[in-house]
Design an enzyme around this catalytic site. Structure first.
Site, PDB file in Angstrom:
ATOM      1  N   ASP A 100       0.675  -1.349  -0.089  1.00 52.35           N
ATOM      2  CA  ASP A 100      -0.053  -0.128  -0.056  1.00 52.35           C
ATOM      3  C   ASP A 100       1.008   1.326   0.107  1.00 52.35           C
ATOM      4  O   ASP A 100       0.683   1.993   0.919  1.00 52.35           O
ATOM      5  CB  ASP A 100      -0.878   0.004   1.145  1.00 52.35           C
ATOM      6  CG  ASP A 100      -1.747  -1.138   1.358  1.00 52.35           C
ATOM      7  OD1 ASP A 100      -2.092  -1.675   0.203  1.00 52.35           O
ATOM      8  OD2 ASP A 100      -1.993  -1.716   2.418  1.00 52.35           O
ATOM      9  N   GLU A 106     -11.426   1.290  -2.360  1.00 50.56           N
ATOM     10  CA  GLU A 106     -10.798   1.469  -1.060  1.00 50.56           C
ATOM     11  C   GLU A 106      -9.559   2.234  -1.170  1.00 50.56           C
ATOM     12  O   GLU A 106      -9.420   2.765  -2.450  1.00 50.56           O
ATOM     13  CB  GLU A 106     -10.292   0.074  -0.190  1.00 50.56           C
ATOM     14  CG  GLU A 106      -9.518  -0.760  -1.395  1.00 50.56           C
ATOM     15  CD  GLU A 106      -9.191  -2.227  -0.648  1.00 50.56           C
ATOM     16  OE1 GLU A 106      -9.752  -2.339   0.824  1.00 50.56           O
ATOM     17  OE2 GLU A 106      -8.850  -2.795  -1.301  1.00 50.56           O
TER      18      GLU A 106
END
Length: 473
Positions: A16, A179
């Site tokens: 991420d 997301e």
């Protein structure tokens, strides 16, 4: 001759990623879940060669909680300070701040408490207003696939409203698991970069609007297409001093974790175009010429005053667990779960994404057991154990091999293609294979970890000479 790069530029579990530029320097941070220390800070001058310069979080949970903790951070620079916002799905949205990315960093501040609040990103607007966008974890909140926007106090002390649902991806055909939003403003237009579709098969979308509260229109700007890069998505947009645009994102590689790719980005018709017309590129010219070669450390000779910045524990460490002395790492054989996946005192680092060979020399003093491990959803190790009959070399379910008490033994592992691990040991005739091959596996949202451990009643100590990782490129 033009310098070139090949993807992935960070070939290990740097999950991420988010990236910013401050002057001529680039900084990057990633998810670390329950690893301690967490939120590593990486530095580069060219977006290709990266080194670890510190960590923004130095404590976490006291026990091992796979998949909890620090999720999907956003890194920003505002008002002369670096800010990192992240979501802890069991606590809420938190941030830390520092003037210098090497630290010291503030203690974590909870800007919005609650369950299932994840993947936050702030934006300080031109008029002094501040905003915060975030996603939702269905496992805690009961909903997902939507993004919520808050007005936020400019100092980050709290959110100022109940939040506005700005993107409901349940209303968008084909969308699932939206997301990881990153919030930007460019030429008066607001942008939310957000991945969807899941980590293994997902894609990268962008949303744009004239007002920060929408309405937003969307476009998919990066997906696997005809390439071998599955699920290219979730990352950060950054520019260079010369005005070029780039996007850094991850690819899920199972036991290797989420490796980081670098894509060129251009603008066409008011929309970003990533990679080669929306598909990942294998590499290309280095974005900023003249950068020094560098990579996150993997080997450690244990001569420093501290452990190398690549190391982390599986939960909050006790200072009594370890000591650096005389160029060696000493781990106390402390009590804890026999299962290495549940033991806080495993000292680990990311499994390289390329084939590699790992070696260390181990001496066991007193009672206990210690060694080198590979830990994910499954775990295996090679090491020494003191038994009633003396010291033995152990590896998996194989037959123990007697070793002279107090004698140093070199142990290691060869990690081949597909993360197939062959353990090694030298009992006096050179390094040889020992035990059965072990298939490394990913953990909860993370790749496998190379670890050192020492277990027992506290009466023994494991002494490790330099830890060496030779990567085949």
């Amino acid at each position: 001759m033009t310098a070139t790069y090949r993807n992935p530029v960070l070939n290990a579990d740097w999950s991420d990623p988010d990236v910013i530029r401050v002057g001529d320097d680039f900084y990057l941070t990633v998810s670390t879940f329950t690893k301690v220390p967490g939120l590593p800070i990486l530095h580069s001058r060219d977006l290709v060669n990266w080194t670890i310069i510190g960590h923004a979080v130095t404590s976490g949970y006291d026990d091992v909680r796979p998949g909890c903790g620090v999720w999907a951070p956003s890194l920003r620079h505002h008002a002369g300070r670096f800010w990192i916002f992240w979501g802890d799905p069991d606590a809420g949205i938190c941030w830390v701040s520092a003037e210098d990315p090497r630290g010291p960093w503030t203690e974590p501040h909870v800007v919005k408490p609650g369950l299932g609040l994840i993947d936050p990103c702030p934006l300080w607007d031109d008029d002094g207003q501040a905003y915060l966008v975030h996603g939702w974890a269905k496992s805690r909140a009961g909903v997902n696939n939507r993004l919520t926007l808050h007005r936020m106090a400019p100092d980050g002390s709290g959110v100022l409203d109940e939040g506005t649902l700005v993107i409901d991806a349940d209303l968008l055909p084909g969308y699932r698991t939206l997301e990881g939003p990153k919030l930007y403003k460019r030429d008066g237009v607001y942008w939310i970069f957000a991945p969807a579709g899941g980590v293994e098969q997902g894609w990268q979308s962008v949303f744009r609007a004239e007002s920060i509260f929408g309405p937003y229109e969307d476009r998919i700007v990066l997906e696997q297409g005809g390439t071998e890069v599955n699920g290219p998505h979730q990352g950060g947009w950054v520019d260079t001093p010369s005005g070029e645009h780039w996007f850094m994102h991850f690819q899920d590689r199972g036991p290797y974790g989420r490796v980081v790719h670098l894509q060129p980005m251009r603008w066409n018709g008011g929309w970003p175009v990533m990679g080669a017309n929306g598909e990942p590129v294998p590499g290309g010219p280095v974005p900023v010429p003249g950068g020094e070669p560098g990579a996150p450390a993997v080997s450690d000779d244990f001569t420093g005053p501290e452990l190398g910045l690549q190391w982390s524990w599986q939960a909050n460490p006790d200072p009594a667990w370890w000591e650096l002395r005389d160029g060696r790492l000493r781990l106390t054989c402390v009590p804890g779960p026999d299962d290495l996946r549940e033991r806080p005192s495993v000292l680990g680092q990311r499994l390289p994404g390329d084939p590699c060979a790992v070696t260390t020399t181990l001496t066991l003093e007193g009672e206990g057991r210690a060694g080198l491990a590979v830990v994910g959803f499954t775990a295996a190790s090679v090491g020494l154990e003191r038994t009633a009959d003396g010291t033995v070399l152990v590896c998996g379910d194989g037959k123990p091999v007697p070793v002279e008490d107090g004698r140093p033994v070199t142990v290691g592992a060869r990690v081949g293609d597909g993360a197939l691990v062959t353990f090694l040991a030298d009992t006096g005739e050179g390094l040889r294979e020992i035990g059965e091959p072990f298939q490394a596996t990913q953990g909860r949202w993370v790749g496998a970890v190379l670890g050192l451990y020492a277990a027992g009643s506290g009466a023994g100590q494991a002494i490790f000479d330099s830890f060496t990782v030779d990567i085949e490129r």
